[in-house]
Design a protein around this motif. Structure first.
Motif, PDB file in Angstrom:
ATOM      1  N   MET A   1       3.277  32.137  14.863  1.00  0.00           N
ATOM      2  CA  MET A   1       3.085  31.890  16.307  1.00  0.00           C
ATOM      3  C   MET A   1       3.633  30.512  16.670  1.00  0.00           C
ATOM      4  N   PRO A   2       4.433  30.416  17.715  1.00  0.00           N
ATOM      5  CA  PRO A   2       4.886  29.094  18.153  1.00  0.00           C
ATOM      6  C   PRO A   2       3.704  28.232  18.597  1.00  0.00           C
ATOM      7  N   ILE A   3       3.794  26.941  18.360  1.00  0.00           N
ATOM      8  CA  ILE A   3       2.702  26.029  18.708  1.00  0.00           C
ATOM      9  C   ILE A   3       3.031  25.224  19.968  1.00  0.00           C
ATOM     10  N   ASP A   4       2.006  24.651  20.531  1.00  0.00           N
ATOM     11  CA  ASP A   4       2.150  23.753  21.685  1.00  0.00           C
ATOM     12  C   ASP A   4       2.422  22.349  21.138  1.00  0.00           C
ATOM     13  N   ALA A   5       3.625  21.842  21.338  1.00  0.00           N
ATOM     14  CA  ALA A   5       4.019  20.555  20.742  1.00  0.00           C
ATOM     15  C   ALA A   5       3.352  19.363  21.419  1.00  0.00           C
ATOM     16  N   THR A   6       2.540  19.604  22.452  1.00  0.00           N
ATOM     17  CA  THR A   6       1.807  18.489  23.066  1.00  0.00           C
ATOM     18  C   THR A   6       0.416  18.321  22.437  1.00  0.00           C
ATOM     19  N   LEU A   7       0.049  19.223  21.508  1.00  0.00           N
ATOM     20  CA  LEU A   7      -1.257  19.085  20.841  1.00  0.00           C
ATOM     21  C   LEU A   7      -1.269  17.848  19.941  1.00  0.00           C
ATOM     22  N   PRO A   8      -2.465  17.291  19.658  1.00  0.00           N
ATOM     23  CA  PRO A   8      -2.524  16.169  18.718  1.00  0.00           C
ATOM     24  C   PRO A   8      -2.072  16.598  17.326  1.00  0.00           C
ATOM     25  N   TYR A   9      -1.658  15.629  16.522  1.00  0.00           N
ATOM     26  CA  TYR A   9      -1.200  15.911  15.160  1.00  0.00           C
ATOM     27  C   TYR A   9      -2.343  16.486  14.318  1.00  0.00           C
ATOM     28  N   ASP A  10      -2.044  17.569  13.607  1.00  0.00           N
ATOM     29  CA  ASP A  10      -3.026  18.218  12.721  1.00  0.00           C
ATOM     30  C   ASP A  10      -2.597  17.950  11.279  1.00  0.00           C
ATOM     31  N   ASP A  11      -3.373  17.129  10.557  1.00  0.00           N
ATOM     32  CA  ASP A  11      -2.916  16.750   9.216  1.00  0.00           C
ATOM     33  C   ASP A  11      -3.134  17.846   8.172  1.00  0.00           C
ATOM     34  N   GLN A  12      -3.577  19.021   8.621  1.00  0.00           N
ATOM     35  CA  GLN A  12      -3.663  20.172   7.711  1.00  0.00           C
ATOM     36  C   GLN A  12      -2.429  21.067   7.813  1.00  0.00           C
ATOM     37  N   ASN A  13      -1.417  20.662   8.594  1.00  0.00           N
ATOM     38  CA  ASN A  13      -0.227  21.511   8.701  1.00  0.00           C
ATOM     39  C   ASN A  13       0.521  21.538   7.361  1.00  0.00           C
ATOM     40  N   VAL A  14       1.317  22.588   7.176  1.00  0.00           N
ATOM     41  CA  VAL A  14       1.931  22.834   5.857  1.00  0.00           C
ATOM     42  C   VAL A  14       2.861  21.700   5.429  1.00  0.00           C
ATOM     43  N   PHE A  15       3.542  21.062   6.370  1.00  0.00           N
ATOM     44  CA  PHE A  15       4.460  19.994   5.953  1.00  0.00           C
ATOM     45  C   PHE A  15       3.691  18.713   5.610  1.00  0.00           C
ATOM     46  N   ALA A  16       2.555  18.486   6.248  1.00  0.00           N
ATOM     47  CA  ALA A  16       1.702  17.362   5.843  1.00  0.00           C
ATOM     48  C   ALA A  16       1.232  17.577   4.403  1.00  0.00           C
ATOM     49  N   LYS A  17       0.906  18.821   4.076  1.00  0.00           N
ATOM     50  CA  LYS A  17       0.453  19.130   2.702  1.00  0.00           C
ATOM     51  C   LYS A  17       1.597  18.938   1.709  1.00  0.00           C
ATOM     52  N   ILE A  18       2.821  19.313   2.101  1.00  0.00           N
ATOM     53  CA  ILE A  18       3.982  19.084   1.220  1.00  0.00           C
ATOM     54  C   ILE A  18       4.174  17.587   1.010  1.00  0.00           C
ATOM     55  N   HIS A 103      10.135  27.911  20.010  1.00  0.00           N
ATOM     56  CA  HIS A 103       9.580  28.687  18.882  1.00  0.00           C
ATOM     57  C   HIS A 103       9.275  27.796  17.679  1.00  0.00           C
ATOM     58  N   GLN A 104       8.683  26.627  17.941  1.00  0.00           N
ATOM     59  CA  GLN A 104       8.244  25.748  16.850  1.00  0.00           C
ATOM     60  C   GLN A 104       6.986  26.327  16.222  1.00  0.00           C
ATOM     61  N   GLU A 105       7.020  26.519  14.901  1.00  0.00           N
ATOM     62  CA  GLU A 105       5.864  27.115  14.210  1.00  0.00           C
ATOM     63  C   GLU A 105       5.060  26.095  13.419  1.00  0.00           C
ATOM     64  N   VAL A 106       5.727  25.054  12.906  1.00  0.00           N
ATOM     65  CA  VAL A 106       5.017  24.055  12.100  1.00  0.00           C
ATOM     66  C   VAL A 106       4.921  22.760  12.917  1.00  0.00           C
ATOM     67  N   PRO A 107       3.685  22.272  13.151  1.00  0.00           N
ATOM     68  CA  PRO A 107       3.502  21.136  14.068  1.00  0.00           C
ATOM     69  C   PRO A 107       3.680  19.773  13.393  1.00  0.00           C
ATOM     70  N   HIS A 108       4.752  19.644  12.628  1.00  0.00           N
ATOM     71  CA  HIS A 108       5.198  18.340  12.095  1.00  0.00           C
ATOM     72  C   HIS A 108       6.701  18.331  12.322  1.00  0.00           C
ATOM     73  N   LEU A 109       7.204  17.305  13.010  1.00  0.00           N
ATOM     74  CA  LEU A 109       8.631  17.258  13.324  1.00  0.00           C
ATOM     75  C   LEU A 109       9.487  17.614  12.118  1.00  0.00           C
ATOM     76  N   HIS A 110      10.432  18.498  12.328  1.00  0.00           N
ATOM     77  CA  HIS A 110      11.397  18.827  11.277  1.00  0.00           C
ATOM     78  C   HIS A 110      12.709  19.190  11.925  1.00  0.00           C
ATOM     79  N   VAL A 111      13.794  18.854  11.254  1.00  0.00           N
ATOM     80  CA  VAL A 111      15.088  19.364  11.669  1.00  0.00           C
ATOM     81  C   VAL A 111      15.588  20.310  10.585  1.00  0.00           C
ATOM     82  N   HIS A 112      16.201  21.377  11.051  1.00  0.00           N
ATOM     83  CA  HIS A 112      16.813  22.362  10.157  1.00  0.00           C
ATOM     84  C   HIS A 112      18.282  21.990   9.982  1.00  0.00           C
ATOM     85  N   LEU A 113      18.775  22.040   8.758  1.00  0.00           N
ATOM     86  CA  LEU A 113      20.207  21.949   8.474  1.00  0.00           C
ATOM     87  C   LEU A 113      20.633  23.306   7.943  1.00  0.00           C
ATOM     88  N   PHE A 114      21.547  23.952   8.668  1.00  0.00           N
ATOM     89  CA  PHE A 114      22.067  25.261   8.242  1.00  0.00           C
ATOM     90  C   PHE A 114      23.533  25.097   7.871  1.00  0.00           C
TER      91      PHE A 114
END
Ligand code: AMP
Length: 125
Positions: A1-18, A103-114
């Motif tokens: 599910m896409p997230i609302d990018a105006t929400l506060p940072y959630d330190d349980q997001n998958v990239f925070a865990k990585i 369609h942002q799914e993970v609420p930690h800034l990331h850029v994709h390189l394809f």
């Protein structure tokens, strides 16, 4: 599910865990400002994610509130990862999804390189 990018940072997001090493990733690069790893569900022969080490939800809060040093460090890391992975000469795509329409799914800034093949038009038509 896409997230609302105006929400506060959630330190349980998958990239925070990585970043904390709580779940594994296929790391390709790390410095003081950024961490890069292969996307778990690649959409191209090369699909790398680059994330800042700071707790930023999206390009929106990062561009508004991160320090100049942090922004420069992250942008330089993205360029370094592209060069290190041979993406510059054949070309590649750099993408950041922000919020529901992006369609942002993970609420930690990331850029994709394809890369690794001709990628075609930017958006489905
Ligand atoms: P976005 O829609 O821009 O938020 O993209 C999130 C990306 O994170 C997707 O391409 C996922 O395949 C990728 N992803 C989710 N979990 C992981 C993970 N544990 N390791 C690597 N990539 C992941």
């Amino acid at each position: 599910m896409p997230i609302d990018a105006t929400l506060p940072y959630d330190d349980q997001n998958v990239f925070a865990k990585i970043l904390r090493g709580e779940i594994p990733s296929k790391k390709v690069y790390e410095d003081d400002w950024a961490f890069a790893f292969h996307d778990i569900n690649p959409q191209a022969p090369v699909h790398i994610l680059v994330i800042p080490k700071g707790a930023w939800v999206s390009w929106d809060d990062f561009s508004e509130r991160a320090s100049a040093e942090e922004i420069a460090g992250f942008v330089r890391a993205v360029g370094q990862v592209a060069r290190d992975n041979g993406l510059v000469v054949p070309g590649f795509r750099l993408l950041a999804n922000i919020g529901p329409h992006g369609h942002q799914e993970v609420p930690h800034l990331h850029v994709h390189l394809f890369g690794g093949r001709p990628l075609g038009a930017m958006l489905a038509r």
